[in-house]
Design a protein around this motif. Structure first.
Motif, PDB file in Angstrom:
ATOM      1  N   LEU A 294      27.914  38.068  35.857  1.00 19.35           N
ATOM      2  CA  LEU A 294      29.079  38.528  35.151  1.00 19.35           C
ATOM      3  C   LEU A 294      29.771  39.607  36.148  1.00 19.35           C
ATOM      4  O   LEU A 294      29.511  40.716  36.017  1.00 19.35           O
ATOM      5  N   ASN A 295      30.845  39.231  36.617  1.00 21.30           N
ATOM      6  CA  ASN A 295      31.338  39.856  37.725  1.00 21.30           C
ATOM      7  C   ASN A 295      32.622  40.544  37.157  1.00 21.30           C
ATOM      8  O   ASN A 295      33.093  40.429  36.063  1.00 21.30           O
ATOM      9  N   MET A 296      33.085  41.621  37.911  1.00 16.92           N
ATOM     10  CA  MET A 296      34.143  42.452  37.401  1.00 16.92           C
ATOM     11  C   MET A 296      33.764  43.518  36.327  1.00 16.92           C
ATOM     12  O   MET A 296      34.667  43.758  35.463  1.00 16.92           O
ATOM     13  N   MET A 297      32.456  43.836  36.228  1.00 17.64           N
ATOM     14  CA  MET A 297      32.207  44.605  35.374  1.00 17.64           C
ATOM     15  C   MET A 297      32.404  45.993  35.390  1.00 17.64           C
ATOM     16  O   MET A 297      32.800  46.576  34.227  1.00 17.64           O
ATOM     17  N   ASP A 298      32.863  46.384  36.528  1.00 19.38           N
ATOM     18  CA  ASP A 298      33.492  47.894  36.721  1.00 19.38           C
ATOM     19  C   ASP A 298      34.933  47.740  35.800  1.00 19.38           C
ATOM     20  O   ASP A 298      35.278  48.842  35.073  1.00 19.38           O
ATOM     21  N   LEU A 299      35.783  46.751  35.809  1.00 17.69           N
ATOM     22  CA  LEU A 299      36.836  46.654  35.081  1.00 17.69           C
ATOM     23  C   LEU A 299      36.587  46.604  33.424  1.00 17.69           C
ATOM     24  O   LEU A 299      37.433  47.278  32.659  1.00 17.69           O
ATOM     25  N   VAL A 300      35.626  45.864  33.147  1.00 18.50           N
ATOM     26  CA  VAL A 300      35.275  45.884  31.930  1.00 18.50           C
ATOM     27  C   VAL A 300      34.854  47.305  31.062  1.00 18.50           C
ATOM     28  O   VAL A 300      35.457  47.601  30.446  1.00 18.50           O
TER      29      VAL A 300
ATOM     30  N   GLY B 213      32.739  29.092  40.720  1.00 18.41           N
ATOM     31  CA  GLY B 213      33.432  29.786  39.726  1.00 18.41           C
ATOM     32  C   GLY B 213      34.836  29.530  39.757  1.00 18.41           C
ATOM     33  O   GLY B 213      35.370  28.685  40.490  1.00 18.41           O
ATOM     34  N   ASN B 214      35.576  29.926  38.850  1.00 20.12           N
ATOM     35  CA  ASN B 214      36.833  29.955  38.577  1.00 20.12           C
ATOM     36  C   ASN B 214      37.699  30.560  39.967  1.00 20.12           C
ATOM     37  O   ASN B 214      37.183  31.535  40.519  1.00 20.12           O
ATOM     38  N   PRO B 215      38.842  30.046  40.108  1.00 20.89           N
ATOM     39  CA  PRO B 215      39.597  30.784  41.228  1.00 20.89           C
ATOM     40  C   PRO B 215      39.747  32.169  40.971  1.00 20.89           C
ATOM     41  O   PRO B 215      40.051  32.539  39.616  1.00 20.89           O
ATOM     42  N   ASN B 216      39.619  33.258  41.822  1.00 22.00           N
ATOM     43  CA  ASN B 216      40.019  34.516  41.348  1.00 22.00           C
ATOM     44  C   ASN B 216      38.985  35.289  40.764  1.00 22.00           C
ATOM     45  O   ASN B 216      39.075  36.254  40.253  1.00 22.00           O
ATOM     46  N   CYS B 217      37.823  34.778  40.611  1.00 23.62           N
ATOM     47  CA  CYS B 217      36.633  35.309  39.756  1.00 23.62           C
ATOM     48  C   CYS B 217      35.923  36.406  40.934  1.00 23.62           C
ATOM     49  O   CYS B 217      34.891  36.976  40.475  1.00 23.62           O
ATOM     50  N   GLY B 218      36.213  36.278  42.035  1.00 18.24           N
ATOM     51  CA  GLY B 218      35.520  36.923  42.982  1.00 18.24           C
ATOM     52  C   GLY B 218      34.673  36.540  44.036  1.00 18.24           C
ATOM     53  O   GLY B 218      33.593  37.356  44.705  1.00 18.24           O
ATOM     54  N   LYS B 219      34.705  35.335  44.120  1.00 18.23           N
ATOM     55  CA  LYS B 219      33.833  34.497  44.957  1.00 18.23           C
ATOM     56  C   LYS B 219      33.858  34.958  46.618  1.00 18.23           C
ATOM     57  O   LYS B 219      32.726  35.070  46.932  1.00 18.23           O
ATOM     58  N   THR B 220      34.979  35.050  47.090  1.00 15.65           N
ATOM     59  CA  THR B 220      35.164  35.370  48.406  1.00 15.65           C
ATOM     60  C   THR B 220      34.428  36.737  48.697  1.00 15.65           C
ATOM     61  O   THR B 220      33.918  36.998  49.552  1.00 15.65           O
ATOM     62  N   THR B 221      34.982  37.807  47.815  1.00 16.03           N
ATOM     63  CA  THR B 221      34.219  39.069  47.881  1.00 16.03           C
ATOM     64  C   THR B 221      32.695  39.128  47.755  1.00 16.03           C
ATOM     65  O   THR B 221      32.181  39.956  48.609  1.00 16.03           O
ATOM     66  N   MET B 222      32.286  38.350  46.862  1.00  8.38           N
ATOM     67  CA  MET B 222      30.640  38.245  46.853  1.00  8.38           C
ATOM     68  C   MET B 222      30.175  37.753  47.974  1.00  8.38           C
ATOM     69  O   MET B 222      29.269  38.228  48.771  1.00  8.38           O
TER      70      MET B 222
ATOM     71  N   THR C 217      27.728  42.237  37.740  1.00  7.47           N
ATOM     72  CA  THR C 217      28.004  42.487  39.155  1.00  7.47           C
ATOM     73  C   THR C 217      29.354  43.146  39.218  1.00  7.47           C
ATOM     74  O   THR C 217      30.190  42.822  38.310  1.00  7.47           O
ATOM     75  N   SER C 218      29.556  43.878  40.289  1.00  7.39           N
ATOM     76  CA  SER C 218      30.845  44.119  40.584  1.00  7.39           C
ATOM     77  C   SER C 218      30.853  43.825  42.014  1.00  7.39           C
ATOM     78  O   SER C 218      30.258  44.694  42.973  1.00  7.39           O
ATOM     79  N   ALA C 219      31.347  42.632  42.573  1.00  8.89           N
ATOM     80  CA  ALA C 219      31.597  42.445  43.927  1.00  8.89           C
ATOM     81  C   ALA C 219      32.353  43.374  44.871  1.00  8.89           C
ATOM     82  O   ALA C 219      31.849  43.510  45.845  1.00  8.89           O
ATOM     83  N   LEU C 220      33.363  43.954  44.178  1.00  7.40           N
ATOM     84  CA  LEU C 220      34.133  44.805  44.976  1.00  7.40           C
ATOM     85  C   LEU C 220      33.366  45.926  45.216  1.00  7.40           C
ATOM     86  O   LEU C 220      33.585  46.729  46.305  1.00  7.40           O
ATOM     87  N   LYS C 221      32.467  46.465  44.260  1.00  4.59           N
ATOM     88  CA  LYS C 221      32.115  47.811  44.639  1.00  4.59           C
ATOM     89  C   LYS C 221      30.438  47.345  45.222  1.00  4.59           C
ATOM     90  O   LYS C 221      29.823  48.307  45.163  1.00  4.59           O
TER      91      LYS C 221
HETATM   92  C1  BGO Z   1      42.656  41.222  45.452  1.00  8.64           C
HETATM   93  N1  BGO Z   1      35.823  44.229  40.511  1.00  8.64           N
HETATM   94  C2  BGO Z   1      37.184  44.218  40.651  1.00  8.64           C
HETATM   95  N2  BGO Z   1      37.605  45.556  40.086  1.00  8.64           N
HETATM   96  N3  BGO Z   1      37.863  43.555  41.527  1.00  8.64           N
HETATM   97  C3  BGO Z   1      37.032  42.417  42.004  1.00  8.64           C
HETATM   98  C4  BGO Z   1      35.943  42.145  41.975  1.00  8.64           C
HETATM   99  C5  BGO Z   1      34.978  43.140  41.100  1.00  8.64           C
HETATM  100  O1  BGO Z   1      34.223  43.009  40.645  1.00  8.64           O
HETATM  101  N4  BGO Z   1      35.574  41.075  42.643  1.00  8.64           N
HETATM  102  C6  BGO Z   1      36.465  40.843  43.108  1.00  8.64           C
HETATM  103  N5  BGO Z   1      37.682  41.396  42.912  1.00  8.64           N
HETATM  104  P1  BGO Z   1      38.332  36.970  45.464  1.00  8.64           P
HETATM  105  P2  BGO Z   1      37.984  34.179  44.677  1.00  8.64           P
HETATM  106  C7  BGO Z   1      43.653  42.253  45.088  1.00  8.64           C
HETATM  107  O2  BGO Z   1      42.595  40.552  46.392  1.00  8.64           O
HETATM  108  O3  BGO Z   1      36.978  37.232  46.030  1.00  8.64           O
HETATM  109  C8  BGO Z   1      39.061  41.203  43.280  1.00  8.64           C
HETATM  110  O4  BGO Z   1      39.343  33.472  44.431  1.00  8.64           O
HETATM  111  C9  BGO Z   1      44.799  42.377  45.949  1.00  8.64           C
HETATM  112  N6  BGO Z   1      45.196  41.653  47.191  1.00  8.64           N
HETATM  113  O5  BGO Z   1      39.502  42.011  45.475  1.00  8.64           O
HETATM  114  O6  BGO Z   1      39.493  36.791  46.508  1.00  8.64           O
HETATM  115  C10 BGO Z   1      39.203  41.046  44.589  1.00  8.64           C
HETATM  116  O7  BGO Z   1      37.672  33.948  46.044  1.00  8.64           O
HETATM  117  C11 BGO Z   1      45.966  43.337  45.598  1.00  8.64           C
HETATM  118  O8  BGO Z   1      41.521  41.204  44.433  1.00  8.64           O
HETATM  119  O9  BGO Z   1      38.279  35.618  44.396  1.00  8.64           O
HETATM  120  C12 BGO Z   1      40.656  40.390  44.634  1.00  8.64           C
HETATM  121  O10 BGO Z   1      36.997  33.861  43.672  1.00  8.64           O
HETATM  122  C13 BGO Z   1      45.830  43.871  44.399  1.00  8.64           C
HETATM  123  O11 BGO Z   1      39.479  40.121  42.811  1.00  8.64           O
HETATM  124  C14 BGO Z   1      40.447  39.664  43.583  1.00  8.64           C
HETATM  125  C15 BGO Z   1      44.522  43.741  43.416  1.00  8.64           C
HETATM  126  O12 BGO Z   1      38.802  37.891  44.290  1.00  8.64           O
HETATM  127  C16 BGO Z   1      40.038  37.923  43.628  1.00  8.64           C
HETATM  128  C17 BGO Z   1      43.430  42.765  43.808  1.00  8.64           C
HETATM  129  C18 BGO Z   1      45.861  41.823  48.014  1.00  8.64           C
END
Ligand code: BGO
Length: 271
Positions: free
Chosen positions: A113-119, A9-18, A142-146
């Protein structure tokens, strides 16, 4: 038998979190051979037979950066049984550029389809079934965060990997380009036969040197492909790489127009 799933995925799409959610503490971090690009691998915590590889974040599969080369080489290595392509659903249009390329690789693909919580928080709507139909591959919210949708996305990827289901080529280029690609496939023949045929044909039509060098085609085939490229470029008055890039964006605009409904609130605040 182990199942290999790649996260792309693109940078910052939530890969590390997932990746962290899926693998927990079962992680190994090293480097990809020969480059200082981080390699992260781990076992799925719910099924240790599933190995998950977190690929470097990239915007495209062009061979211009070490991250792009690592990601592309791994996806084409035959190692991953399936790829989970994470997209930031709040930024669908930009993220789908990589998706269109991954689909062209012809490997089993599931879009997360990540970050659906924000959508949902923004009040926007994405028609997931319509999106899956347009892309020709499964799409999972998906919402990797949640931790939402995690099991579902891995299960869908395992299924696609076991069955070897590759994306349907529903995202077509214009007739001129499709015709040129068919001619390239015809000329290149056995050298590009198999699941990556469409990808190789696109790269040969674009004149990408890395692919030309890799395939080692006879000179006669290369000059026929150059003639196909020249005809297309003359007809479209543009270079082949730009033609294909622009058509990807046209397709993405169509897909987003059909599948995404921005909340009226968001539209008034951005005007
Ligand atoms: C910060 N939902 C939401 N709301 N946020 C998500 C989700 C999701 O499904 N998935 C990931 N994030 P990475 P890459 C951050 O770090 O996994 C957030 O590059 C912050 N940090 O928490 O790192 C995740 O590996 C301070 O956000 O992405 C992270 O692909 C304030 O998306 C960011 C706000 O996720 C990137 C967010 C100090």
């Amino acid at each position: 038998m182990a199942i290999n799933i790649a996260l792309a995925g693109n940078p910052n799409c939530g890969k590390t979190t997932m990746f962290n959610d899926l693998t927990g503490a079962n992680q190994y971090v090293g480097n990809w051979p020969g480059v200082t690009v981080e390699k992260k691998e781990g076992r799925y915590r719910a099924d240790k037979e599933v190995v998950i590889t977190d690929l470097p974040g990239v915007y495209s599969l062009s061979p211009y950066t070490p991250e792009e080369i690592v990601t592309r080489d791994y996806l084409m290595s035959g190692k991953p049984d399936a790829v989970i392509n994470l997209v930031d659903a709040t930024n669908l249009e930009r993220n789908l550029y990589l998706t269109t390329q991954i689909i062209d690789l012809g490997i089993p693909t599931v879009v997360a389809l990540n970050m659906m919580d924000l959508v949902e928080k923004n009040g926007d709507k994405i028609d997931v079934d319509a999106l899956a139909k347009r892309l020709g591959c499964p799409v999972v919210e998906t919402s990797a965060l949640k931790g939402r949708g995690m099991e579902d996305v891995v299960k869908t990827a395992i299924e696609a990997g076991k069955k070897g289901t590759v994306p349907a080529t529903t995202l077509r280029f214009t007739d001129d380009v499709e015709e040129a690609l068919a001619q390239v496939i015809d000329v290149a023949g056995a050298a590009i036969k198999g699941r990556h045929a469409r990808w190789y044909a696109i790269k040969l039509l674009e004149g990408e040197q890395l692919t030309i060098d890799k395939l080692n085609l006879p000179a006669a085939a290369l000059s026929k492909i150059a003639a196909i490229r020249d005809r297309l470029e003359e007809a479209e008055d543009d270079d082949a790489e730009s033609i294909i890039t622009n058509e990807r964006y046209d397709n993405i605009t169509d897909v987003c127009d059909a599948c995404v409904k921005k909340s009226p609130k968001a539209m008034t605040t951005t005007q």
